[in-house]
Design an enzyme around this catalytic site. Structure first.
Site, PDB file in Angstrom:
ATOM      1  N   ILE A   1      41.515   8.497  41.546  1.00  0.00           N
ATOM      2  CA  ILE A   1      40.436   7.799  42.236  1.00  0.00           C
ATOM      3  C   ILE A   1      39.495   7.094  41.259  1.00  0.00           C
ATOM      4  O   ILE A   1      38.706   6.245  41.657  1.00  0.00           O
ATOM      5  CB  ILE A   1      39.634   8.788  43.123  1.00  0.00           C
ATOM      6  CG1 ILE A   1      38.773   8.040  44.144  1.00  0.00           C
ATOM      7  CG2 ILE A   1      38.777   9.705  42.288  1.00  0.00           C
ATOM      8  CD1 ILE A   1      38.016   8.944  45.091  1.00  0.00           C
ATOM      9  N   LYS A   2      39.587   7.432  39.966  1.00  0.00           N
ATOM     10  CA  LYS A   2      38.607   6.958  38.996  1.00  0.00           C
ATOM     11  C   LYS A   2      38.867   5.510  38.585  1.00  0.00           C
ATOM     12  O   LYS A   2      39.878   4.904  38.942  1.00  0.00           O
ATOM     13  CB  LYS A   2      38.603   7.874  37.773  1.00  0.00           C
ATOM     14  CG  LYS A   2      38.217   9.319  38.081  1.00  0.00           C
ATOM     15  CD  LYS A   2      36.869   9.426  38.756  1.00  0.00           C
ATOM     16  CE  LYS A   2      36.313  10.846  38.762  1.00  0.00           C
ATOM     17  NZ  LYS A   2      37.136  11.818  39.486  1.00  0.00           N
ATOM     18  N   ASN A   3      37.945   4.958  37.781  1.00  0.00           N
ATOM     19  CA  ASN A   3      38.008   3.541  37.411  1.00  0.00           C
ATOM     20  C   ASN A   3      39.239   3.205  36.582  1.00  0.00           C
ATOM     21  O   ASN A   3      39.746   2.088  36.634  1.00  0.00           O
ATOM     22  CB  ASN A   3      36.740   3.133  36.668  1.00  0.00           C
ATOM     23  CG  ASN A   3      35.522   3.163  37.571  1.00  0.00           C
ATOM     24  OD1 ASN A   3      35.310   4.138  38.294  1.00  0.00           O
ATOM     25  ND2 ASN A   3      34.727   2.121  37.548  1.00  0.00           N
TER      26      ASN A   3
ATOM     27  N   HIS B   1      41.399  10.893  36.871  1.00  0.00           N
ATOM     28  CA  HIS B   1      41.997  11.177  38.180  1.00  0.00           C
ATOM     29  C   HIS B   1      42.315   9.858  38.886  1.00  0.00           C
ATOM     30  O   HIS B   1      41.669   8.831  38.626  1.00  0.00           O
ATOM     31  CB  HIS B   1      41.006  12.013  38.994  1.00  0.00           C
ATOM     32  CG  HIS B   1      41.482  12.420  40.339  1.00  0.00           C
ATOM     33  ND1 HIS B   1      41.322  11.620  41.451  1.00  0.00           N
ATOM     34  CD2 HIS B   1      42.117  13.534  40.765  1.00  0.00           C
ATOM     35  CE1 HIS B   1      41.830  12.226  42.500  1.00  0.00           C
ATOM     36  NE2 HIS B   1      42.327  13.391  42.114  1.00  0.00           N
TER      37      HIS B   1
END
Length: 389
Positions: free
Chosen positions: A189-191, A187
């Site tokens: 927002i992920k790293n 997603h």
């Protein structure tokens, strides 16, 4: 007061990702194909797992994992309540019952003893969460699951780059032993991100084959195998599946992101250290505590607990200063439909509920500057001290 808004997160995308997508577009192959295969290979190498199955989201991954395990009505799945609702939703949508375990207030990691205590004869899997980028304590969790003869499904949505006792999330406990099923999220927002997407890693050949069937209509061979060079268009379906295959356009972004992930996570760690330095003496703010075992933290989130003022007032004060925040997560056992359907209530999970009342995720993404962190820290100090005066 800054003029521009500082969001909770922003994906670290650059010209390399743009070029990779353009290359896929020009190739004429934009659905699941060589880039998906490449990304799966990267995850096999990164985790040590022999199988990696790319999907449209971590939620899709959990859906097909629970389906492949045959989890359904009458079954239970043990998991922390401090997790994204997707985990619980997928358990419920299979007709099974989520059974919740408490977390440690300081680290927000599920307590292995609490998870083990939730295992009964009806438990068909346990789902520990690598929360915020730190690993759950897998050794005692695996031991409890092994005693019960049930699988461990690592919720590694926050854990691209996370390491537990020298082993990456999704990896085997030792080189000569099989590991668990693990599910990663891409997603925005992920790293790392593929815009939307996810990956399932596992160690069982037959189970991996079943996941590949379920992710694409039950068809034994995907489009690349049927229509790529040397492929044949014939196919058969032995059981119906879903439409969860990742596209090459998405995977092209992920391939580039995985080349950068070590540097991206290193920058996240630098920003986290700056937060610790800037907030270490601020009253009314509980900082995240380190897990007490060997690990590498990928710093997906930097979560504080607000104890010195009303949380909504705190969020509002930061918003007035153009700082965005997040809530990760409202405890799942207190969600309305969960309470109504399963009879959960306040008081069931004391540390989860105590944390849940105060948690706030602060802005954290590689594109932030040191000055951005300093601004957030000053905004927090002003907000908390303003209430105390």
């Amino acid at each position: 007061m800054r003029d521009d808004f500082l969001p909770l997160s922003r994906p670290a995308l650059g010209e390399e990702e743009v070029a990779a997508v353009a290359e896929s577009l020009r190739s004429g192959w934009i659905t699941s194909g060589p880039r998906v295969a490449e990304l799966e290979g990267i995850f096999r190498e990164a985790t040590g797992a022999p199988h990696a199955v790319a999907v449209t989201s971590a939620t899709a991954g959990l859906h097909i994992v629970l389906s492949a395990l045959g989890i359904g009505p009458g079954d239970e799945v043990a998991t922390p309540s401090m997790t994204f609702a997707s985990t619980v939703n997928q358990i419920v949508l299979r007709g099974a019952t989520p059974v919740f375990a408490d977390v440690d207030y300081g680290t927000l990691q599920v307590r292995p003893d609490a998870l083990a205590a939730r295992i009964t004869s009806r438990t068909k899997a346990v789902i520990p969460v690598h929360f915020a980028g730190a690993p759950a304590d897998l050794d005692p969790i695996r031991a409890a699951a092994d005693r019960a003869g049930i699988p461990v499904i690592e919720d590694a949505a926050h854990a691209v780059g996370t390491v537990y006792k020298g082993v990456p999330a999704g990896g085997p406990p030792r080189p000569d032993t099989p590991g668990n099923i693990a599910i990663f999220s891409f997603h925005p927002i992920k790293n790392i991100t593929t815009a939307e997407g996810g990956m399932v890693t596992c160690y069982d050949d037959a189970f991996a084959a079943r996941l590949r069937l379920l992710r694409f209509h039950g068809i034994e061979r995907d489009a690349w195998q049927r229509y790529g060079k040397g492929g044949t268009p014939h196919y058969d379906i032995r059981e119906p599946g879903y439409k969860y295959n990742l596209t090459d356009l998405h995977a092209a972004v992920g391939v580039v992101q995985m080349r950068k992930v070590a540097g991206l996570n290193a920058r996240r760690a630098e920003l986290a250290r700056r937060y610790f330095a800037g907030l270490s003496r601020v009253p009314g703010i509980d900082l995240p505590q380190a897990v007490p075992y060997a690990h590498s933290h990928s710093w997906h989130l930097f979560i504080v607990k607000v104890t010195g003022m009303d949380r909504d007032g705190f969020i509002g004060a930061l918003a007035e200063r153009n700082v965005g925040v997040g809530l990760h997560f409202p405890p799942c056992h207190l969600l309305s439909y969960v309470r109504e359907r399963f009879g959960t209530r306040e008081g069931d999970l004391p540390d989860t509920e105590r944390a849940g009342k105060g948690i706030v995720s602060l802005p954290l993404f590689p594109g932030m500057s040191d000055a951005d962190v300093d601004y957030v820290c000053e905004a927090i100090r002003e907000s908390v001290q303003g209430v105390r005066r």
